[in-house]
Design an enzyme around this catalytic site. Structure first.
Site, PDB file in Angstrom:
ATOM      1  N   LYS A 153      31.115  21.291  38.374  1.00 15.23           N
ATOM      2  CA  LYS A 153      31.000  22.743  38.467  1.00 15.23           C
ATOM      3  C   LYS A 153      32.306  23.303  39.014  1.00 15.23           C
ATOM      4  O   LYS A 153      32.893  22.748  39.951  1.00 15.23           O
ATOM      5  CB  LYS A 153      29.830  23.082  39.391  1.00 15.23           C
ATOM      6  CG  LYS A 153      29.452  24.543  39.468  1.00 15.23           C
ATOM      7  CD  LYS A 153      28.193  24.681  40.317  1.00 15.23           C
ATOM      8  CE  LYS A 153      27.699  26.103  40.414  1.00 15.23           C
ATOM      9  NZ  LYS A 153      26.419  26.190  41.174  1.00 15.23           N
ATOM     10  N   SER A 228      22.827  28.493  39.380  1.00 16.59           N
ATOM     11  CA  SER A 228      24.174  28.861  38.993  1.00 16.59           C
ATOM     12  C   SER A 228      24.970  27.691  38.398  1.00 16.59           C
ATOM     13  O   SER A 228      26.118  27.886  37.975  1.00 16.59           O
ATOM     14  CB  SER A 228      24.941  29.410  40.212  1.00 16.59           C
ATOM     15  OG  SER A 228      25.067  28.425  41.219  1.00 16.59           O
ATOM     16  N   SER A 252      20.134  26.149  42.483  1.00 17.48           N
ATOM     17  CA  SER A 252      21.108  26.207  41.394  1.00 17.48           C
ATOM     18  C   SER A 252      21.357  24.892  40.677  1.00 17.48           C
ATOM     19  O   SER A 252      22.044  24.880  39.655  1.00 17.48           O
ATOM     20  CB  SER A 252      22.437  26.759  41.911  1.00 17.48           C
ATOM     21  OG  SER A 252      22.307  28.114  42.255  1.00 17.48           O
TER      22      SER A 252
END
Length: 530
Positions: A153, A228, A252
């Protein structure tokens, strides 16, 4: 207490920072519910607290266990994706270079549609693959991830490249050093092929991002991946990589894993170092893997776990044998099955119905299922969101004057809600959190439950461009608690979209959630195995 006007506090707090939001922006924040957490917190704060109620930050949130008992039985020997590929590498049936080339080809062919990657590190990955192959040829074996393509990420630092955290504000920020999780993945031989997209500063349960665009769900491209860790889930779901690192502050990792039909493992707070990771909320952030199978998540967590001098939040807790846990056939424990958390319905009817066979398989494996109401979860949810907002305000407050006009509209509206708190809110929130933690743990202990089962999300994936704050309602309490939680596919809802079941255990008992998730996984049609 006097009447509570959150907009007055927003104006006051931002004025102290030299920021004057537009009046219509404030009214939009109110109308779209971005002040709801502050209002709910204020209601909690008007209750009574005893003088001796200490703030949660002064207590041990995740006490180390005296010992962790082993789980009985050994299940099937089928190899999941990572171990199957590792075996093929060592038999000479493929090479790391070939696997990385395949990953890069898939990214080239599919990412123009999915939008999973912020940055592809093709040259670095191919060079690392050559090194991995040479090491295996010399008898140097770094473990199951050796030579396999993975992704990160894009709030995780990789030395020499940018870490945007989904923003344009940080687009030119070049990391000077690898994050600890990157150092550990490299030490395990993993090949980092790129960095994945996320909503701005990771503050959304969807992939909404005005700067870089949304991320499409590889299972259903008209639908959202969730957030996310949006790009991480899409990259794994599309077969671009075998594992991707996500972060989880309110769900997330688990939310996108559920929406994309994947496994998402949020470990115990302090199990994985956050050094070199751009924060959302320091006391709630977790790092963990998103994978296609539970055993893949187990071996991935083993590669990145452990104390780190760079991150004082980490603890020297021994990691159970998670691969053995993933092969457990029996689960002789009491499992609380959440019936209600107080307030609104737990989940949409189609989600609840889809979970029933997964619960049945836990019972068939020896678990005693106990339907339980846990009203403390609603309080923990509000407090987790409030503490996140207070920490986000603390992080962005000093930067707000310079960055305000450069934030995207959605993030800026959410940020307004982070400044809707009085100056005493932070410590009161911590005191309320400690009380809610004690009540929740006591409720489970009273019924002798070692595991909790509940939907990961109240709903299936929304259509692209849509977002609901409810997406994190069933995940965020466990960020505040710091307990390990895993989401594993539990079936397909009537609308054709995946549903995940969330399994939660006490601190440092990742073995319990892995064992339970593996039992659920084995019952799923089309289960991935070699």
């Amino acid at each position: 207490m006097t009447s509570f006007d959150p907009l007055a506090l927003v104006r006051q707090n931002l004025a102290a920072l030299g920021v004057t939001p537009a009046g219509e922006e404030l009214e939009q924040a109110r109308a779209e519910g971005f002040l709801a957490t502050a209002l709910a917190f204020h209601q909690l704060a008007t209750g009574e607290l005893a003088v001796e109620d200490l703030p949660d930050l002064l207590r041990d949130r995740t006490p180390l266990p005296a010992e962790i008992p082993s789980l009985p039985g050994s299940g099937p020997d089928e190899l999941p994706d990572i171990l199957a590929l590792a075996s093929r590498l060592r038999r000479g049936e493929t090479t790391s270079r070939q696997l990385v080339e395949q990953a890069l080809q898939r990214i080239t062919s599919e990412d123009s549609t999915l939008n999973a990657f912020q940055l592809v590190l093709a040259d670095q990955a191919l060079a690392a693959a050559e090194t991995a192959d040479a090491e295996l040829a010399r008898g140097i074996d770094r473990g199951p991830l050796h030579g396999l393509p993975v992704a990160l990420k894009d709030l995780v630092d990789v030395a020499g490249v940018s870490t945007t955290a989904g923003s344009t504000v940080l687009a030119r920020r070049i990391a000077q050093r690898d994050a600890t999780v990157v150092e550990r993945l490299r030490a395990a031989g993993a090949i980092i092929v790129g960095k994945t997209r996320l909503p701005e500063f990771a503050y959304a349960g969807s992939s909404t991002n005005p700067h870089y665009g949304p991320v499409r769900n590889p299972r259903a491209p008209a639908y959202d991946t969730g957030g996310s860790s949006s790009g991480s889930a899409a990259a794994v779901g599309a077969g671009m990589v075998v594992m991707a690192i996500g972060s989880d502050t309110g769900g997330s990792i688990r939310i996108p894993a559920t929406y994309c039909g994947l496994v998402g493992l949020k470990p115990t707070f302090g199990r994985v170092s956050l050094a070199g990771v751009f924060p959302l909320a320091w006391s709630l952030d977790h790092l963990g893997p998103i994978t296609r199978t539970v055993a893949d998540a187990a071996v991935s967590l083993a590669a990145i776990a452990g104390p780190d001098a760079r991150d004082p939040r980490t603890r020297p807790a021994p990691l159970p044998d998670l691969l053995a846990a993933a092969r457990a056939e029996r689960l002789p424990v009491r499992v609380a099955v959440l019936c209600s958390s107080g307030g609104e319905p737990l989940a949409d009817p189609e989600v609840r119905e889809t979970l029933e066979p997964a619960l049945d398989c836990l019972a068939q494996a020896g678990a005693t299922l106990l339907p339980l109401d846990l009203p403390e979860l609603a309080e923990l949810r509000v407090l987790s969101a409030a503490i996140a907002q207070l920490e986000i305000a603390a992080l962005h407050g000093p930067l707000a004057r310079e960055w305000w006009s450069r934030y995207g509209d959605f993030f800026r509206l959410r940020l307004l809600g982070c400044f809707a708190y009085p100056n005493w809110a932070s410590v009161v929130a911590q005191r309320l959190a400690a009380r809610a933690r004690d009540r929740f743990a006591a409720n489970l202990a009273e019924h002798g439950c070692e595991l909790l089962a509940l939907p990961t999300t109240p709903n299936t994936a929304p259509r692209l461009g849509q977002w609901s704050p409810r997406s994190s309602w069933l995940t965020s309490p466990f960020n505040l608690l710091g307990w390990p939680a895993i989401s594993v596919p539990a079936g397909i809802a009537a609308n054709g979209l995946p549903v995940g079941i969330q399994l939660v255990a006490g601190p440092w008992r990742e073995d319990l959630v892995v064992a339970a998730a593996s039992i659920v996984e084995r019952t799923q049609p089309g289960r991935r195995s070699a």
